[in-house]
Scaffold this active site. Structure first.
Site, PDB file in Angstrom:
ATOM      1  N   GLU A 248       0.811  -1.219   0.000  1.00 17.06           N
ATOM      2  CA  GLU A 248       0.000   0.000   0.000  1.00 17.06           C
ATOM      3  C   GLU A 248       0.841   1.264   0.000  1.00 17.06           C
ATOM      4  O   GLU A 248       0.319   2.347  -0.208  1.00 17.06           O
ATOM      5  CB  GLU A 248      -0.958  -0.019   1.201  1.00 17.06           C
ATOM      6  CG  GLU A 248      -2.082  -1.013   0.975  1.00 17.06           C
ATOM      7  CD  GLU A 248      -3.031  -1.116   2.136  1.00 17.06           C
ATOM      8  OE1 GLU A 248      -2.667  -0.689   3.251  1.00 17.06           O
ATOM      9  OE2 GLU A 248      -4.133  -1.643   1.937  1.00 17.06           O
ATOM     10  N   GLY A 249       2.136   1.120   0.209  1.00 13.79           N
ATOM     11  CA  GLY A 249       3.008   2.287   0.114  1.00 13.79           C
ATOM     12  C   GLY A 249       2.956   2.907  -1.277  1.00 13.79           C
ATOM     13  O   GLY A 249       3.220   4.077  -1.456  1.00 13.79           O
ATOM     14  N   CYS A 250       2.589   2.105  -2.264  1.00 14.57           N
ATOM     15  CA  CYS A 250       2.569   2.578  -3.649  1.00 14.57           C
ATOM     16  C   CYS A 250       1.240   3.256  -3.980  1.00 14.57           C
ATOM     17  O   CYS A 250       0.546   2.834  -4.892  1.00 14.57           O
ATOM     18  CB  CYS A 250       2.782   1.415  -4.609  1.00 14.57           C
ATOM     19  SG  CYS A 250       4.119   0.319  -4.171  1.00 14.57           S
ATOM     20  N   VAL A 251       0.820   4.285  -3.196  1.00 13.79           N
ATOM     21  CA  VAL A 251      -0.469   4.899  -3.497  1.00 13.79           C
ATOM     22  C   VAL A 251      -0.297   6.054  -4.458  1.00 13.79           C
ATOM     23  O   VAL A 251       0.498   6.913  -4.206  1.00 13.79           O
ATOM     24  CB  VAL A 251      -1.154   5.433  -2.232  1.00 13.79           C
ATOM     25  CG1 VAL A 251      -2.645   5.501  -2.497  1.00 13.79           C
ATOM     26  CG2 VAL A 251      -0.910   4.539  -1.067  1.00 13.79           C
TER      27      VAL A 251
END
Lengths: 105, 417
Positions: free
Chosen positions: A102-105
């Site tokens: 989810e860091g890749c938002v």
């Protein structure tokens, strides 16, 4: 929902090829996804990262970021890039049968 | 008398103070807002400063004038949060007790996280996420005569994830107008595997970058910056040479969040993505960039979160169950230069899709496609920000929850590698 066949197993995946049901994951599926990601063979060092990611996912519900993996002192960032060239957190999560970090938002 | 303390008087803290002052009885609840600085910046404006399109002094107002009169504003450093004692320590050692706390401390750039990035800071390496950085970059761009401009994203998540793309598009336009475009190589360096985080938008934006001759270097994680040799060095050994580096450094939550043990490895507060309450403390809520929720860190997201946070603060104050209603809604205009912009509208579940916004067929704004109208809408947003958004008022035609009306789902695509 798209599906992928790995050996005899047919699994649901999202639009980016991440498995949507981690309970269907097997080591054979992992090896097949790894080949798609350009990793010919999963070594004990790869499995160490994969198993750590799965453990973090069970505990937090999220696939860990690169920063979190390296702070967890399982492996250095440099080694992560050597093991999973390109996008380590994304590739390792996909091989581990987890959703996209989810860091890749 | 009970006390609500809001840490941070940015977009989230200010809007929330307005909404909750309207809803909580002044006889029962005192509201105190704490911020370390008296100035409130219109942060979306920083993007335009390097190109001389906005002057920094036109982007700032005093926080005191933006809050409702019956809310106490304290300008002081926040030195600690003690959730066990339900109090905040502010400058000079004063303790501020609270019944309910809202953390709205946002996030900031942390260039020190990347070795070498600060070595030639604001000489050859710049940021545009701060008033000082965007103003310094404006002076540098004025005299830049050609070479390689690297627009670099260090690590996700970042505030306004479309801003680096907008910067690249605006740089293309800037050099085109100055007759220097042929002399400048623009390269977009990102840790993602494409220009954006979501597939349909990434494809559309990738095509547009290609049309503008902007090269993308994907999957690049910078181990360090070699300022003397002017190059980014990746963990995988790849290097990107530059003459001018415009970097979006690692973004981190506020120091006080980390020091108080309330943050994750990037000092973001673990927060329930739907109720927006802290995962560790029942009387702490989090709004905006300070939270670790998987939504974009953007003003529109803060706006859509505000009523959920306000409602849940009220519910918590009355001992009622919280509403799990925030859907991750984000609505962002992406400047693509040449007087046009792209609009994207998405949430936790639905990626940015093509279509029309806010109404099906008639729009008037097209989604995921450059248009002049989107550009004018983006510029028109500044007065809306000061007049409506900071006061926690609804925006015309845009609901807090994302609507599917007008959006077109792509035909079921096969999985991609």
């Amino acid at each position: 929902m798209p599906q992928r066949q790995y050996g005899t197993a047919v699994v649901d995946v999202d639009a980016e090829g991440f498995m949507t049901d981690p309970s269907r994951w097997t080591r054979e599926i992992a090896a097949a996804i790894a080949r798609e990601e350009g990793i010919a063979e999963l070594t004990p060092a790869h499995w160490n990262v994969i198993e750590h990611m799965q453990k973090e996912f069970r505990e937090t519900g999220q696939a860990p970021s690169i920063r979190r993996l390296s702070k967890g002192s399982v492996v250095s960032v440099k080694d992560l890039y050597a093991l999973f060239p390109g996008g380590p957190a994304r590739k390792a999560a996909r091989i581990a049968g987890l959703k996209k970090p989810e860091g890749c938002v | 008398m009970k006390r609500l303390v809001i840490l941070g008087a940015g977009t989230g803290g200010t809007a929330l103070a307005h909404i909750l002052r309207r809803r909580l009885s002044p006889a029962a609840w005192a509201i105190t807002v704490v911020d370390r600085s008296p100035d409130h910046y219109y942060q979306p404006g920083f993007l335009f400063v390097p190109f001389g399109l906005y002057a920094p002094r036109r982007l700032v107002r005093e926080r005191a004038g933006l809050l409702p009169g019956d809310v106490e504003l304290v300008i002081a450093p926040i030195e600690g949060i003690d959730p066990a004692a339900n109090e905040v320590r502010i400058g000079g050692g004063e303790a501020l007790p609270y019944d309910i706390l809202v953390i709205a401390t946002g996030c900031d750039i942390a260039p020190g996280e990347t070795p070498g990035l600060l070595d030639d800071w604001r000489v050859t390496a710049f940021d545009f996420y701060t008033p000082g950085g965007s103003a310094a970059l404006a002076r540098r761009l004025e005299s830049f005569q050609g070479g390689t401009l690297a627009v670099h994203v260090n690590e996700m998540p970042i505030k306004c994830p479309v801003a680096p793309l907008e910067f690249a598009f605006l740089a293309d336009w800037h050099f085109l107008r100055r007759g220097l475009r042929e002399a400048v190589d623009i390269v977009f360096v990102t840790p993602l595997s494409g220009p954006f985080t979501k597939p349909a938008a990434s494809a559309a934006l990738g095509a547009l970058l290609g049309e503008r001759g902007i090269r993308v270097v994907p999957d690049f994680a910078a181990e360090r910056v070699d300022a003397a040799a002017r190059k980014l060095v990746g963990y995988d050994g790849r290097e990107v040479a530059y003459d001018l580096l415009v970097s979006v450094p690692t973004n981190m939550g506020d120091q006080v969040v980390g020091d108080s043990g309330l943050g994750d490895e990037l000092r973001f507060v673990p927060t329930d993505p739907k109720t927006l309450r802290s995962k560790s403390h029942e009387n702490i809520f989090v709004i905006g960039d300070a939270a670790n929720v998987p939504a974009s860190k953007a003003g529109s997201v803060v706006h859509f979160q505000a009523r959920t946070v306000a409602g849940n603060v009220e519910r918590a104050a009355a001992g009622r169950p919280l509403a799990a209603e925030f859907d991750g809604h984000a609505n962002c205009f992406i400047e693509t230069g040449r007087g046009r912009a792209i609009l994207i509208d998405f949430n936790y579940e639905v990626e940015p899709l093509p279509g029309r916004f806010p109404f099906p067929l008639v729009g008037p704004l097209p989604l995921l496609k450059p248009s002049r109208l989107n550009h004018w809408a983006k510029l028109a947003f500044r007065p809306i920000y000061w007049r409506l958004m900071l006061r926690g008022r609804p925006l015309p035609f845009i609901s807090d929850r994302m609507a599917m009306a007008g959006k077109k789902r792509p035909p079921a695509a096969g999985a991609t590698a």
